[in-house]
Design an enzyme around this catalytic site. Structure first.
Site, PDB file in Angstrom:
ATOM      1  N   CYS A   2       0.821  -1.222   0.000  1.00  0.00           N
ATOM      2  CA  CYS A   2       0.000   0.000   0.000  1.00  0.00           C
ATOM      3  C   CYS A   2       0.854   1.272   0.000  1.00  0.00           C
ATOM      4  O   CYS A   2       1.978   1.275   0.499  1.00  0.00           O
ATOM      5  CB  CYS A   2      -0.976   0.091   1.172  1.00  0.00           C
ATOM      6  SG  CYS A   2      -2.081  -1.325   1.302  1.00  0.00           S
ATOM      7  N   ARG A  18      -5.033   6.671  -1.407  1.00  0.00           N
ATOM      8  CA  ARG A  18      -4.188   5.511  -1.153  1.00  0.00           C
ATOM      9  C   ARG A  18      -4.425   4.425  -2.204  1.00  0.00           C
ATOM     10  O   ARG A  18      -5.502   4.337  -2.813  1.00  0.00           O
ATOM     11  CB  ARG A  18      -4.461   4.964   0.238  1.00  0.00           C
ATOM     12  CG  ARG A  18      -5.874   4.450   0.501  1.00  0.00           C
ATOM     13  CD  ARG A  18      -6.108   2.969   0.202  1.00  0.00           C
ATOM     14  NE  ARG A  18      -5.150   2.095   0.831  1.00  0.00           N
ATOM     15  CZ  ARG A  18      -5.212   1.694   2.093  1.00  0.00           C
ATOM     16  NH1 ARG A  18      -6.247   2.070   2.850  1.00  0.00           N
ATOM     17  NH2 ARG A  18      -4.297   0.898   2.594  1.00  0.00           N
ATOM     18  N   ASN A  81      -0.193  -1.618   5.647  1.00  0.00           N
ATOM     19  CA  ASN A  81       0.442  -2.796   6.208  1.00  0.00           C
ATOM     20  C   ASN A  81       1.789  -2.455   6.858  1.00  0.00           C
ATOM     21  O   ASN A  81       2.589  -1.697   6.310  1.00  0.00           O
ATOM     22  CB  ASN A  81       0.646  -3.832   5.098  1.00  0.00           C
ATOM     23  CG  ASN A  81       0.587  -5.245   5.608  1.00  0.00           C
ATOM     24  OD1 ASN A  81       0.045  -5.509   6.675  1.00  0.00           O
ATOM     25  ND2 ASN A  81       1.138  -6.179   4.842  1.00  0.00           N
TER      26      ASN A  81
END
Length: 315
Positions: A2, A18, A81
């Protein structure tokens, strides 16, 4: 994996977005949490009379589990993450504001209107490793929180609560934000302009074309590489004025760090790709998104929904 970014337009409105990079979809949808919905926190009880939220989420136990969201006041948050580094409190801590990992984005967006207010409160917060139910594991994450003025990065590690001022308005994955920020010093040579003609002895040399001073900008999908590339693209993109131009900026910048199927293999042998790209405009209170399978950018504007409803809205 990400990548998250934030920037302002020429009038000071925030745009926040994002990429969610993974091997498969979670079945996520754009979910609106209206003002009348009563959110039941794991440790803090019922939260009512809160601002409306919009973002990408899955719903479990009638609660939105937001990957990213923003409230109608223009405060946005996304979880990325952070495996091997995130280390939450194993149980609630006396004297702290205890927030379960799965509800942290929702808690931020429901209770605050500015990054300043969030940052002041975080020193009293414990993030607790509690899943919403037995069907969901505790995700190892860190978060970017942003408004029209600035952004911060929140990491809960073995050192406890750590908050970083994010002056490049970028977040990727591990290692920690302070490492990424220090690593940018290795790329101070990057420059968008055309170099001047140079002479080596009697030989004159000109660049083949634009981009010659970008040599060394990493192009792989490794988190440190995506951080550098996103920081370069985001900080060098010309400031835009209108909504369409800023949404174009948001999606083009995130496309510059998006993952393509077949290029990178995850630990389980499957390929990672950018499942979706999502973003919020504080100017129009609109959430925009597209998916790997359908690159058409779709929009969900808060003004088009009953924000005083008492039930979650799947847009």
């Amino acid at each position: 994996m990400c990548t998250g970014i934030r920037f302002d337009d020429a009038n000071g409105n925030m745009y926040f977005g994002r990429n969610l990079d993974w091997t498969e979809s979670y079945g996520q949808k754009v979910v609106i949490t209206p003002r009348g919905y009563k959110y039941k926190s794991a440790f803090l009880g019922e939260m009512a009379n809160s601002p409306a939220l919009v973002g990408m989420a899955i719903i479990a136990e009638d609660a939105p589990l937001y990957f990213d969201c923003a409230n109608e006041h223009g405060l946005a948050v996304a979880g990325l993450n952070f495996p091997g580094y995130a280390s939450y409190a194993p149980s609630a801590i006396d004297g702290k504001i205890n927030v379960a990992t799965y509800e942290f984005p929702t808690w931020v967006a429901l209770n605050f209107t500015s990054v300043d207010d969030v940052e002041k409160t975080l020193k009293d917060v414990a993030i607790v490793a509690k899943p919403i139910n037995q069907n969901y594991s505790v995700s190892e994450l860190h978060w970017i929180i942003a408004d029209s003025k600035r952004s911060i990065v929140v990491e809960y590690t073995k050192n406890g609560m750590e908050v970083f001022k994010n002056d490049v308005d970028i977040l990727t994955n591990q290692p920690s934000y302070d490492w990424h920020k220090e690593n940018l010093r290795n790329y101070m040579n990057l420059f968008p302009n055309m170099p001047k003609e140079v002479k080596w002895g009697k030989a004159s040399m000109k660049a083949f074309g634009s981009g010659s001073l970008m040599q060394g900008l990493p192009g792989d999908y490794y988190p440190p590489s995506r951080f550098v590339r996103a920081a370069y693209l985001n900080t060098h993109y010309p400031t835009q004025k209108d909504e369409a131009s800023n949404i174009s900026r948001l999606f083009h910048t995130l496309a510059g760090v998006a993952m393509i199927d077949g290029a990178a293999v995850a630990i389980d042998g499957s390929f990672e790709k950018t499942i979706y790209t999502g973003g919020y405009s504080s100017r129009t209170k609109t959430y925009y998104y597209n998916t790997y399978e359908d690159p058409t950018i779709k929009s969900v504007a808060l003004k088009d929904y009953d924000l005083d409803s008492t039930r979650l809205i799947i847009a």
